[in-house]
Scaffold this motif. Structure first.
Motif, PDB file in Angstrom:
ATOM      1  N   ALA A   1      12.745  11.671   3.964  1.00  0.00           N
ATOM      2  CA  ALA A   1      12.691  13.122   3.825  1.00  0.00           C
ATOM      3  C   ALA A   1      11.694  13.529   2.756  1.00  0.00           C
ATOM      4  O   ALA A   1      10.939  14.485   2.907  1.00  0.00           O
ATOM      5  CB  ALA A   1      14.072  13.676   3.502  1.00  0.00           C
ATOM      6  N   ASN A   2      11.672  12.792   1.644  1.00  0.00           N
ATOM      7  CA  ASN A   2      10.746  13.083   0.549  1.00  0.00           C
ATOM      8  C   ASN A   2       9.924  11.846   0.272  1.00  0.00           C
ATOM      9  O   ASN A   2      10.461  10.729   0.195  1.00  0.00           O
ATOM     10  CB  ASN A   2      11.508  13.500  -0.715  1.00  0.00           C
ATOM     11  N   VAL A   3       8.631  12.015   0.125  1.00  0.00           N
ATOM     12  CA  VAL A   3       7.759  10.863  -0.078  1.00  0.00           C
ATOM     13  C   VAL A   3       6.853  11.104  -1.273  1.00  0.00           C
ATOM     14  O   VAL A   3       6.536  12.235  -1.632  1.00  0.00           O
ATOM     15  CB  VAL A   3       6.882  10.588   1.166  1.00  0.00           C
TER      16      VAL A   3
ATOM     17  N   ALA B   1       2.055  12.955   5.168  1.00  0.00           N
ATOM     18  CA  ALA B   1       2.437  11.860   4.275  1.00  0.00           C
ATOM     19  C   ALA B   1       3.654  11.111   4.814  1.00  0.00           C
ATOM     20  O   ALA B   1       3.722   9.881   4.731  1.00  0.00           O
ATOM     21  CB  ALA B   1       2.732  12.416   2.880  1.00  0.00           C
ATOM     22  N   ARG B   2       4.611  11.846   5.382  1.00  0.00           N
ATOM     23  CA  ARG B   2       5.795  11.188   5.950  1.00  0.00           C
ATOM     24  C   ARG B   2       5.399  10.295   7.122  1.00  0.00           C
ATOM     25  O   ARG B   2       5.920   9.190   7.284  1.00  0.00           O
ATOM     26  CB  ARG B   2       6.814  12.234   6.389  1.00  0.00           C
ATOM     27  N   ARG B   3       4.470  10.774   7.944  1.00  0.00           N
ATOM     28  CA  ARG B   3       4.011   9.949   9.071  1.00  0.00           C
ATOM     29  C   ARG B   3       3.325   8.684   8.575  1.00  0.00           C
ATOM     30  O   ARG B   3       3.498   7.602   9.141  1.00  0.00           O
ATOM     31  CB  ARG B   3       3.060  10.757   9.960  1.00  0.00           C
ATOM     32  N   LYS B   4       2.529   8.828   7.502  1.00  0.00           N
ATOM     33  CA  LYS B   4       1.829   7.660   6.953  1.00  0.00           C
ATOM     34  C   LYS B   4       2.827   6.635   6.426  1.00  0.00           C
ATOM     35  O   LYS B   4       2.692   5.423   6.661  1.00  0.00           O
ATOM     36  CB  LYS B   4       0.869   8.084   5.844  1.00  0.00           C
TER      37      LYS B   4
ATOM     38  N   LEU C   1       3.465   2.757   7.609  1.00  0.00           N
ATOM     39  CA  LEU C   1       3.323   1.641   6.687  1.00  0.00           C
ATOM     40  C   LEU C   1       4.604   0.831   6.546  1.00  0.00           C
ATOM     41  O   LEU C   1       4.576  -0.391   6.374  1.00  0.00           O
ATOM     42  CB  LEU C   1       2.880   2.147   5.302  1.00  0.00           C
ATOM     43  N   THR C   2       5.755   1.511   6.582  1.00  0.00           N
ATOM     44  CA  THR C   2       7.022   0.852   6.253  1.00  0.00           C
ATOM     45  C   THR C   2       7.989   0.772   7.414  1.00  0.00           C
ATOM     46  O   THR C   2       8.971   0.031   7.341  1.00  0.00           O
ATOM     47  CB  THR C   2       7.719   1.601   5.097  1.00  0.00           C
TER      48      THR C   2
ATOM     49  N   PHE D   1       0.806  -1.212   0.000  1.00  0.00           N
ATOM     50  CA  PHE D   1       0.000   0.000   0.000  1.00  0.00           C
ATOM     51  C   PHE D   1       0.843   1.266   0.000  1.00  0.00           C
ATOM     52  O   PHE D   1       0.302   2.369  -0.078  1.00  0.00           O
ATOM     53  CB  PHE D   1      -0.959  -0.010   1.200  1.00  0.00           C
ATOM     54  N   HIS D   2       2.166   1.124   0.058  1.00  0.00           N
ATOM     55  CA  HIS D   2       3.044   2.280  -0.093  1.00  0.00           C
ATOM     56  C   HIS D   2       3.315   2.584  -1.553  1.00  0.00           C
ATOM     57  O   HIS D   2       3.817   3.657  -1.895  1.00  0.00           O
ATOM     58  CB  HIS D   2       4.368   2.028   0.657  1.00  0.00           C
ATOM     59  N   ASN D   3       2.956   1.658  -2.433  1.00  0.00           N
ATOM     60  CA  ASN D   3       3.218   1.785  -3.865  1.00  0.00           C
ATOM     61  C   ASN D   3       1.999   2.369  -4.560  1.00  0.00           C
ATOM     62  O   ASN D   3       0.953   1.715  -4.636  1.00  0.00           O
ATOM     63  CB  ASN D   3       3.549   0.407  -4.446  1.00  0.00           C
ATOM     64  N   PRO D   4       2.088   3.607  -5.084  1.00  0.00           N
ATOM     65  CA  PRO D   4       0.916   4.212  -5.736  1.00  0.00           C
ATOM     66  C   PRO D   4       0.371   3.385  -6.891  1.00  0.00           C
ATOM     67  O   PRO D   4      -0.844   3.336  -7.103  1.00  0.00           O
ATOM     68  CB  PRO D   4       1.444   5.569  -6.221  1.00  0.00           C
ATOM     69  N   ALA D   5       1.252   2.724  -7.643  1.00  0.00           N
ATOM     70  CA  ALA D   5       0.792   1.912  -8.773  1.00  0.00           C
ATOM     71  C   ALA D   5      -0.026   0.721  -8.283  1.00  0.00           C
ATOM     72  O   ALA D   5      -1.023   0.331  -8.911  1.00  0.00           O
ATOM     73  CB  ALA D   5       1.983   1.439  -9.602  1.00  0.00           C
TER      74      ALA D   5
END
Length: 318
Positions: free
Chosen positions: A218-220, A205-208, A212-213, A51-55
């Motif tokens: 730093a950049n998500v 988004a970084r917290r999410k 998840l992972t 679920f971390h993978n947008p695709a």
């Protein structure tokens, strides 16, 4: 004004939800073969996707919409919001229960819904048309999102016969400029922008991603995507909800029930105070449990009992 909270269902997705059971990946891959490359087994040997993978999220959403809701074609442009289908379906199921309580316990069939911020994905109209046969008007401030939405309308017969799209030309407005003089809506729904700035949205988004992972980055890349107007606005959710409440007063005789998802508990209380100042007749907080996560929808009406009964008799009863 009367205020109430409802939590009629047991913890978990709504009892009418098509998503209460674990994903049937064999059936989902059958309608959307591209999903196969993203399916894996977790440490417990259970099939899932990353679920971390947008695709992967997009492929799963497409499969769910095709398998459960009869979509022939579904896509979104890169970077646009790809919302989780089960949670969006739950909003509509709980809203259907709310309408039923105003209709002698029966979910109305002849319902017209205003989806504020329909987006490029058209998730609510897709689900609402398939499950309940409701008609929708979808509004959005983004012309590119509406262009994609029109492609979905043209490609899917259920949308072509039951979804009209309108552009909101003033980002400061919610209902003004969208609800026309002769419109009557049985329900309005909305997923407001949650954050007050791009920095706040990125921090969330970084917290999410960390949840998840287990990794801090730093950049998500947002796993569910989202353009800036889908994720944040000046003043954040609190300001957006206050604007919605104040503008709803002008259309109180044209709408049976207004509603919005509210992400923060403090903003629920703030919206309730705002609606009290707006002389709303009734305010209801609907709680939706999805695993350990609890979401809230606040719904309100300006119709008293007599006006609601007249609405029911003229619009919902055959």
């Amino acid at each position: 004004m009367t205020t109430s909270s409802t939590s009629d269902s047991k913890p978990g997705l709504h009892f009418r939800s098509a998503h209460r059971n674990p994903y049937d990946f064999a059936a989902l891959i059958a309608v959307n073969p591209e999903l196969a490359e993203f399916v894996r087994h977790n440490e417990h040997g259970i099939e899932t996707v990353d679920f971390h993978n947008p695709a992967a999220v997009k492929a799963l959403n497409r499969a769910l919409l095709m398998h459960h809701y009869g979509v022939l074609f579904w896509d979104i442009p890169p970077g646009y919001l790809c919302p989780p289908v089960p949670g969006r379906a739950d909003y509509l199921h709980h809203a259907a229960d709310l309408l039923a309580k105003s209709n002698k316990g029966t979910i109305p069939k002849r319902v017209t819904v205003l989806d504020v911020g329909v987006g490029a994905n058209c998730i609510y109209p897709i689900i609402g048309r398939s499950v309940y046969g409701w008609r929708f008007v979808g509004s959005d401030i983004d012309p590119d999102a509406l262009r994609m939405a029109r492609l979905l309308v043209d490609a899917n017969p259920q949308l072509k016969s039951g979804l009209k799209l309108r552009q909101q030309t003033n980002p400061a407005d919610v209902f003004d400029g969208i609800i026309k003089r002769d419109d009557r809506f049985d329900l309005t729904i909305c997923n407001p922008p949650f954050h007050g700035s791009s920095q706040e949205a990125e921090a969330a988004a970084r917290r999410k991603v960390a949840n998840l992972t287990g990794q801090r980055m730093a950049n998500v890349e947002l796993n569910f995507g989202g353009k800036h107007h889908e994720l944040w606005c000046d003043g954040g959710e609190e300001y957006f909800l206050a604007t919605m409440a104040r503008q709803s007063v002008r259309y109180g005789h044209q709408v049976a029930w207004f509603s919005s998802l509210v992400s923060k508990v403090d903003n629920v209380r703030g919206l309730q105070r705002e609606l009290e100042m707006c002389d709303a007749r009734r305010v209801v907080v609907l709680e939706m449990a999805q695993g350990n996560k609890v979401s809230r929808v606040v719904a309100w009406t300006f119709l008293d009992k007599e006006a609601m009964a007249e609405w029911r008799d003229t619009r919902w009863e055959s």
